[in-house]
Each structure stands twice: as C-alpha cells, then as structure tokens.
Motif scaffolding. Structure first.
Motif, PDB file in Angstrom:
ATOM      1  N   PRO A   1       0.843  -1.196   0.000  1.00 17.54           N
ATOM      2  CA  PRO A   1       0.000   0.000   0.000  1.00 17.54           C
ATOM      3  C   PRO A   1       0.881   1.250   0.000  1.00 17.54           C
ATOM      4  O   PRO A   1       1.996   1.253   0.519  1.00 17.54           O
ATOM      5  CB  PRO A   1      -0.778  -0.115   1.312  1.00 17.54           C
ATOM      6  CG  PRO A   1       0.149  -0.870   2.213  1.00 17.54           C
ATOM      7  CD  PRO A   1       0.925  -1.809   1.318  1.00 17.54           C
ATOM      8  N   THR A   2       0.384   2.286  -0.626  1.00 16.41           N
ATOM      9  CA  THR A   2       1.030   3.594  -0.581  1.00 16.41           C
ATOM     10  C   THR A   2      -0.092   4.623  -0.561  1.00 16.41           C
ATOM     11  O   THR A   2      -1.261   4.265  -0.549  1.00 16.41           O
ATOM     12  CB  THR A   2       2.009   3.783  -1.774  1.00 16.41           C
ATOM     13  OG1 THR A   2       2.751   4.972  -1.589  1.00 16.41           O
ATOM     14  CG2 THR A   2       1.289   3.812  -3.093  1.00 16.41           C
ATOM     15  N   GLU A   3       0.273   5.891  -0.565  1.00 19.56           N
ATOM     16  CA  GLU A   3      -0.752   6.931  -0.542  1.00 19.56           C
ATOM     17  C   GLU A   3      -0.726   7.740  -1.815  1.00 19.56           C
ATOM     18  O   GLU A   3       0.331   7.992  -2.392  1.00 19.56           O
ATOM     19  CB  GLU A   3      -0.536   7.879   0.647  1.00 19.56           C
ATOM     20  CG  GLU A   3      -0.898   7.281   1.972  1.00 19.56           C
ATOM     21  CD  GLU A   3      -0.836   8.303   3.094  1.00 19.56           C
ATOM     22  OE1 GLU A   3      -0.454   9.462   2.848  1.00 19.56           O
ATOM     23  OE2 GLU A   3      -1.167   7.926   4.227  1.00 19.56           O
ATOM     24  N   SER A   4      -1.914   8.168  -2.240  1.00 16.14           N
ATOM     25  CA  SER A   4      -2.053   9.036  -3.397  1.00 16.14           C
ATOM     26  C   SER A   4      -1.416  10.383  -3.096  1.00 16.14           C
ATOM     27  O   SER A   4      -1.516  10.898  -1.978  1.00 16.14           O
ATOM     28  CB  SER A   4      -3.544   9.226  -3.700  1.00 16.14           C
ATOM     29  OG  SER A   4      -3.753  10.351  -4.507  1.00 16.14           O
ATOM     30  N   ASP A   5      -0.770  10.958  -4.075  1.00 12.04           N
ATOM     31  CA  ASP A   5      -0.182  12.286  -3.901  1.00 12.04           C
ATOM     32  C   ASP A   5      -1.256  13.360  -3.760  1.00 12.04           C
ATOM     33  O   ASP A   5      -1.057  14.355  -3.077  1.00 12.04           O
ATOM     34  CB  ASP A   5       0.701  12.655  -5.106  1.00 12.04           C
ATOM     35  CG  ASP A   5       1.957  11.817  -5.163  1.00 12.04           C
ATOM     36  OD1 ASP A   5       2.356  11.264  -4.122  1.00 12.04           O
ATOM     37  OD2 ASP A   5       2.536  11.715  -6.258  1.00 12.04           O
ATOM     38  N   GLU A   6      -2.398  13.151  -4.412  1.00 10.59           N
ATOM     39  CA  GLU A   6      -3.435  14.175  -4.440  1.00 10.59           C
ATOM     40  C   GLU A   6      -4.178  14.335  -3.114  1.00 10.59           C
ATOM     41  O   GLU A   6      -4.408  15.436  -2.654  1.00 10.59           O
ATOM     42  CB  GLU A   6      -4.461  13.889  -5.552  1.00 10.59           C
ATOM     43  CG  GLU A   6      -3.940  14.142  -6.951  1.00 10.59           C
ATOM     44  CD  GLU A   6      -3.167  12.948  -7.505  1.00 10.59           C
ATOM     45  OE1 GLU A   6      -3.583  11.801  -7.262  1.00 10.59           O
ATOM     46  OE2 GLU A   6      -2.151  13.172  -8.173  1.00 10.59           O
ATOM     47  N   ASN A   7      -4.585  13.208  -2.497  1.00 10.24           N
ATOM     48  CA  ASN A   7      -5.450  13.341  -1.322  1.00 10.24           C
ATOM     49  C   ASN A   7      -5.182  12.342  -0.203  1.00 10.24           C
ATOM     50  O   ASN A   7      -5.979  12.226   0.709  1.00 10.24           O
ATOM     51  CB  ASN A   7      -6.919  13.261  -1.760  1.00 10.24           C
ATOM     52  CG  ASN A   7      -7.222  11.991  -2.496  1.00 10.24           C
ATOM     53  OD1 ASN A   7      -6.555  10.992  -2.295  1.00 10.24           O
ATOM     54  ND2 ASN A   7      -8.219  12.035  -3.356  1.00 10.24           N
TER      55      ASN A   7
END
Length: 150
Positions: free
Chosen positions: A13-19
């Motif tokens: 898992p990673t995180e979206s740059d946008e939100n």
C-alpha cells in the motif's frame, strides 16, 4: 535474446499524492535483464478511471472486468514480449497499468488484439521515453520494502 522475464510480484500500500487515499501497488520482480537490454525504452501507462467507493477502490463488477482486461493483456504480451507489464496501481478512483515497450506501433496492434473481445473501455493511454526505467525504479524503491509477496 533476453532471458526469461520474471513473473514474481510484490504488493504494497502507498498513498495518493493528491489526497492521501490508499493506492495498492503491485510490482514485478525479475525484469533486470529486460531493463539492461536497452530494448524496452518506452513507458506506456494505461489508465482506467472509475467511480470508486468511499476509499477510492473499485466495486466488485468493475474490479472483475479490470482483472479480465489485465489477463487478456498478459496473455497477448506473454506470447509476444514486445511489452512487459511492470506495475499495477489501484486506488484513488483509478487503475494504472505500466508497461515498458520496444515499439509503440507494435504495442498498439497488440493491445487492440488483446482488448478486441471487450466493449468500449474507459481507458486512456500515455507514452513517454523512459530508457532508464525511472518510473519502475521509483516504484520499487518506494514500495518493495513494505511489500508482501503474491
């Protein structure tokens, strides 16, 4: 001739740059010979935007259709390795498939062959020269340490 391309994958898992929404990244191991060959110099990204749930993930019917599309693509490119699927990103209301290809013209013919059985799909295709495999290296560095093997 390039040695056999690996078919082992990791998922993280990673995180979206946008939100900051979760994006599940699946990356391919065993692509070093292809990377070093210098033949796969063009990166192609196929993006499918969908209406996700509250977490940005696809519903079951959309997910199943995306898996069928991925299987069709994999089948065509396993037979004729003009393209190597190196990463799949799912989340934040989109799925991205990342390929490294030898020729956009041949890739176009092969993707049309792979997707012929499907109705019109909501995909866009982006290409960029990436002879150093910068996107792949960045994905691997950002995710492989927290990955689980598939």
């Amino acid at each position: 001739m390039i040695r056999k391309i690996g078919n082992e994958w990791w998922t993280a898992p990673t995180e979206s740059d946008e939100n900051g929404r979760t994006v599940i990244v699946t990356g391919r191991r065993g692509v070093e010979a292809a990377m070093e060959s210098g033949k796969y110099r063009i990166r192609v990204e196929i993006t499918w935007r969908y209406q996700g749930d509250s977490t940005g993930m696809p519903d079951k019917p959309t997910s199943m259709l995306m898996e069928a599309v991925q299987e069709a693509l994999t089948k065509v490119f396993d037979r004729d390795p003009v393209a190597i699927l190196t990463g799949v990103y799912t989340g934040d209301d989109r799925r991205d498939w990342v390929f490294y290809v030898t020729s956009t013209h041949i890739f176009e013919r092969k993707i049309n062959e792979a997707l012929a059985p499907f109705d019109l799909l909501p995909i866009t295709i982006y290409t960029e020269n990436d002879p150093d495999w910068a996107e792949y290296r960045e994905m691997r560095e950002a995710t492989e340490l927290t990955a689980t093997d598939e």
